[in-house]
Design an enzyme around this catalytic site. Structure first.
Site, PDB file in Angstrom:
ATOM      1  N   GLY A 168       0.825  -1.217   0.000  1.00 40.00           N
ATOM      2  CA  GLY A 168       0.000   0.000   0.000  1.00 40.00           C
ATOM      3  C   GLY A 168       0.848   1.250   0.000  1.00 40.00           C
ATOM      4  O   GLY A 168       1.846   1.323   0.704  1.00 40.00           O
TER       5      GLY A 168
ATOM      6  N   ASN B 253       6.103  -5.603   5.651  1.00 37.30           N
ATOM      7  CA  ASN B 253       6.609  -6.942   5.970  1.00 37.30           C
ATOM      8  C   ASN B 253       6.331  -7.945   4.847  1.00 37.30           C
ATOM      9  O   ASN B 253       7.106  -8.883   4.656  1.00 37.30           O
ATOM     10  CB  ASN B 253       6.102  -7.448   7.329  1.00 37.30           C
ATOM     11  CG  ASN B 253       4.631  -7.173   7.544  1.00 37.30           C
ATOM     12  OD1 ASN B 253       3.898  -6.955   6.575  1.00 37.30           O
ATOM     13  ND2 ASN B 253       4.199  -7.179   8.791  1.00 37.30           N
TER      14      ASN B 253
ATOM     15  N   THR C 164       5.303   1.417   6.092  1.00 40.23           N
ATOM     16  CA  THR C 164       3.952   0.891   6.269  1.00 40.23           C
ATOM     17  C   THR C 164       3.170   1.773   7.228  1.00 40.23           C
ATOM     18  O   THR C 164       3.693   2.162   8.270  1.00 40.23           O
ATOM     19  CB  THR C 164       3.908  -0.565   6.807  1.00 40.23           C
ATOM     20  OG1 THR C 164       2.569  -0.854   7.212  1.00 40.23           O
ATOM     21  CG2 THR C 164       4.795  -0.756   8.012  1.00 40.23           C
TER      22      THR C 164
ATOM     23  N   ASP D 255       0.761   0.817   8.925  1.00 43.27           N
ATOM     24  CA  ASP D 255       0.341  -0.003  10.072  1.00 43.27           C
ATOM     25  C   ASP D 255       1.352   0.019  11.219  1.00 43.27           C
ATOM     26  O   ASP D 255       1.024  -0.362  12.333  1.00 43.27           O
ATOM     27  CB  ASP D 255       0.140  -1.460   9.628  1.00 43.27           C
ATOM     28  CG  ASP D 255      -1.066  -1.619   8.721  1.00 43.27           C
ATOM     29  OD1 ASP D 255      -1.893  -0.687   8.668  1.00 43.27           O
ATOM     30  OD2 ASP D 255      -1.177  -2.675   8.066  1.00 43.27           O
TER      31      ASP D 255
ATOM     32  N   MET E 117      -7.600   1.919   9.690  1.00 40.42           N
ATOM     33  CA  MET E 117      -6.802   0.834   9.120  1.00 40.42           C
ATOM     34  C   MET E 117      -5.911   0.172  10.179  1.00 40.42           C
ATOM     35  O   MET E 117      -5.555   0.782  11.179  1.00 40.42           O
ATOM     36  CB  MET E 117      -5.902   1.363   8.006  1.00 40.42           C
ATOM     37  CG  MET E 117      -6.563   1.441   6.652  1.00 40.42           C
ATOM     38  SD  MET E 117      -5.343   1.917   5.382  1.00 40.42           S
ATOM     39  CE  MET E 117      -6.370   1.863   3.911  1.00 40.42           C
ATOM     40  N   GLY E 118      -5.494  -1.044   9.905  1.00 34.83           N
ATOM     41  CA  GLY E 118      -4.589  -1.770  10.803  1.00 34.83           C
ATOM     42  C   GLY E 118      -5.087  -3.177  11.010  1.00 34.83           C
ATOM     43  O   GLY E 118      -5.941  -3.430  11.841  1.00 34.83           O
TER      44      GLY E 118
ATOM     45  N   TYR F 172      -9.108   4.919   2.343  1.00 33.50           N
ATOM     46  CA  TYR F 172      -7.811   5.154   1.712  1.00 33.50           C
ATOM     47  C   TYR F 172      -7.269   6.562   1.939  1.00 33.50           C
ATOM     48  O   TYR F 172      -6.088   6.816   1.684  1.00 33.50           O
ATOM     49  CB  TYR F 172      -7.889   4.812   0.227  1.00 33.50           C
ATOM     50  CG  TYR F 172      -8.021   3.312   0.048  1.00 33.50           C
ATOM     51  CD1 TYR F 172      -6.907   2.490   0.194  1.00 33.50           C
ATOM     52  CD2 TYR F 172      -9.248   2.712  -0.175  1.00 33.50           C
ATOM     53  CE1 TYR F 172      -7.010   1.121   0.086  1.00 33.50           C
ATOM     54  CE2 TYR F 172      -9.375   1.329  -0.280  1.00 33.50           C
ATOM     55  CZ  TYR F 172      -8.243   0.539  -0.147  1.00 33.50           C
ATOM     56  OH  TYR F 172      -8.352  -0.814  -0.231  1.00 33.50           O
TER      57      TYR F 172
ATOM     58  N   ARG G 142      -3.976   7.111   4.147  1.00 26.89           N
ATOM     59  CA  ARG G 142      -2.610   6.875   3.682  1.00 26.89           C
ATOM     60  C   ARG G 142      -2.268   7.707   2.449  1.00 26.89           C
ATOM     61  O   ARG G 142      -1.171   7.581   1.918  1.00 26.89           O
ATOM     62  CB  ARG G 142      -2.372   5.393   3.407  1.00 26.89           C
ATOM     63  CG  ARG G 142      -3.089   4.828   2.193  1.00 26.89           C
ATOM     64  CD  ARG G 142      -2.893   3.332   2.089  1.00 26.89           C
ATOM     65  NE  ARG G 142      -3.305   2.842   0.780  1.00 26.89           N
ATOM     66  CZ  ARG G 142      -3.522   1.573   0.493  1.00 26.89           C
ATOM     67  NH1 ARG G 142      -3.385   0.661   1.433  1.00 26.89           N
ATOM     68  NH2 ARG G 142      -3.880   1.212  -0.711  1.00 26.89           N
TER      69      ARG G 142
END
Lengths: 399, 399
Positions: free
Chosen positions: A11, A103, A131, A133, A175-176, A290, A293
């Site tokens: 992402g 990751n 990331t 996250d 998100m997450g 979205y 991010r």
């Protein structure tokens, strides 16, 4: 001339282009720099851009633009995919490969790196972390997270004011998938007593619907309103995500992940539960989606700086004799340092919120988390102000 | 000392506090200024704050804070409600009432004004315009719309980059029950050829599901991706909103409006239709939700200035002999003027997008709309940049 390849995976974030530009500006002092379009898929398809002579000023403009300027992918290579990649790399005589991602991307790079060693292909593989996250092992934080966290903070600060003006119950899904760092950031939106979010639900804790309803009811009774921050990854005791239980057309990417973003289903279902069980009329649910991010103009300057540096450091580390991932260490509250860790230390692994960051209630963060996040958010966050209260004495006193 | 009352009605905006502060700073030169908490409901409950001595600097901080600093309401008064209001106003000897809000709030004020005249209660009623929907008659635009439009522009500019990096079909639902102005603003997010949104669906045009699917399919084929902006108020040929047809627990406010915001249902249903009918895998839907009217730090400076001025002008117009609504006229592209129009000219009426603003295709805006909106968006919108393309010649040429 040495040939160097850079690509972006997973992402996009608000600052991933900073890392790209960090790699390009440093690496093109050492050789020819290609950028692969759409991650490793672009390697497979020989879709390369030559970035060696793109004007520096243009790169600087791209650096402050959100999104992945080269495109991205969620492809995960198997051995056959790797062999095709090597054929292309070999044909173009690529010696170094920088892969910017999370990751999953580190996992991809780890597979490529291992396969290259196995077949005796000489390739330096460097992973550059990103990331939203914040779930990479070995890192204080990951580039992209601070800017996304800042968006979450501003979004909750604004919707808290909206909810205070027209009181009701308001949920917002963040998100997450496995890590609650981004959802937890909502706590830093609070300024005055009574500000929301009043309840924060993280994937690090089991979500029990009945307990959730009771906590919302109590909060609503106390404040006359209730703001809730929910991670998209909340799950029941068996570990099954609440969101994916409810989704008919569950969509999985190449890494086997169920699609959690890009749908308002979780917020809507929980709003329905609240309406039906608590009999509250004004119940609203949003999903940050979205925007968190990609929103231009809501970026942490600290995040920008670190994202640039991890790209530069990766080029520096590539001169050493081993593949690896650049990891960010906090040396004091406002200073970070960098080290190279083995790819397998971050590949496919997930960091979650440490217990010290989660309040005993399970629905809030601790001072330790606030102290952790605050310096990452950067400068110039818009201030929020209340009217000081100067009540006029009632004359009719009907209520 | 003259007693003056100010209140806010309807949905908050990023600049409604500017109008509040405009009224307060001018009006307190003329008398004592009370603010009612939670709109007309606060009058009923005698919940007043004395704003006469709040430090100017504090008011200036509140002015730049989103949300309604006094709270708001969606109550719509009947004659009994009005009579209770008059009792309170009379007890507190209120002579002037400034109500900041949209066409529903203007309608409320019109009822209060008519009833006051009928029962012989001397009350100057002034409506100060605001609404993110931009749907007030007699106005070039309404305060709150430019900042919300700016949020929509930035949101689409960011998610367009995200969608370009990970191509697929992406829908985003924008506020606007009857008027498409806010959804149409998404068109100004485009910078480069091929940028989204590629399709824009407005409530001024009938929504036909089959045509929508065909248009999405064609766009996806052409660009390899498709970005869609949808108004929450899209409706079928009978005028029934697509959203409310799908919602089980449809929620209505005091004005009889169905709840369209605070749910992701419309985006989710249309995503399901696309997945099922077009067999595209990556389909995502977001709903901008309450962020578009409350996000701190995404404000048009032009909007702030005009919002302040309508508040100040209302106090000025209140010196004249009639009740009314302050209306904004564009005298040139960057200059506005103000006039007083009768309450009934805006009360309960809805302006929709003029035909000249909508492209013949029905799924885009015209140059006239871009020329109309551009000057409202204010200064300092973040720029978006692409990498210039410098493709490397393929060697293996497999694809």
């Amino acid at each position: 001339m040495r040939k160097i390849l850079v690509a972006l995976g997973g992402g996009p974030t608000a600052v991933i282009n900073q890392s790209l530009v960090g790699v390009v500006l440093k690496a093109r002092l050492l050789g020819t720099v290609y950028g692969a379009r759409f991650g490793i898929r672009g390697i497979l398809n020989e879709e390369f851009l030559d970035l060696s002579d793109v004007p520096t000023q243009e790169l600087e403009f791209v650096a402050v633009t959100p999104g992945s300027a080269l495109g991205s992918t969620r492809d995960k290579p198997d051995i056959k995919y790797c062999m095709e990649i090597f054929k292309v790399l070999q044909a173009h005589q690529i010696e170094q490969f920088f892969y910017i991602g999370g990751n999953d991307s580190a996992d991809t790079l780890h597979i490529v790196s291992e396969e290259a060693r196995r077949v005796g292909y000489s390739l330096r593989c460097m992973h550059v972390p990103k990331t939203v996250d914040n779930d990479l092992m070995c890192n204080d934080h990951t580039p992209g997270y601070p800017s996304a966290a800042r968006f979450v903070v501003q979004a909750f600060a604004g919707t808290n004011l909206d909810n205070a003006a027209l009181p009701g119950i308001y949920l917002n899904v963040v998100m997450g998938r496995n890590a609650g760092f981004l959802t937890a950031a909502s706590a830093l939106a609070r300024k005055y007593p009574g500000d929301g979010p009043h309840l924060i639900y993280l994937p690090e804790r089991t979500f029990v619907l009945e307990r959730f309803l009771e906590e919302v009811r109590r909060t609503y009774e106390h404040y006359g309103r209730c703001m809730v921050a929910l991670s998209e990854g909340i799950h029941d005791a068996s570990g099954a995500p609440i969101a994916s239980q409810l989704m008919k057309n569950a969509d999985r990417d190449g890494h086997g992940n169920v699609q959690l973003s890009g749908s308002g289903a979780l917020a809507d279902l929980l709003c329905d539960e609240i309406k039906n069980k608590l009999k509250v009329k004004r119940v609203r649910g949003d999903t940050l989606g979205y925007l968190q991010r990609s929103f231009p103009g809501c970026v942490s300057d600290f995040d920008q700086r670190v994202a640039r540096e991890v790209g530069e450091k990766a080029v520096r580390f590539a001169m050493s004799a081993q593949d690896g991932s650049v990891a960010i260490q906090r040396t004091s509250d406002y200073v970070v340092g960098y080290e190279l860790v083995p790819l397998k230390a971050v590949a496919g692994k997930t960091r979650v919120m440490e217990d010290k960051f989660i309040a005993d209630s399970g629905t809030d963060v601790t001072d330790a988390f606030r102290a952790y996040l605050y310096p990452l958010l950067g400068s110039g966050i818009p201030e929020i102000h209340r009217l000081s209260s100067n009540p006029v004495e009632k004359i009719l006193k009907k209520s």
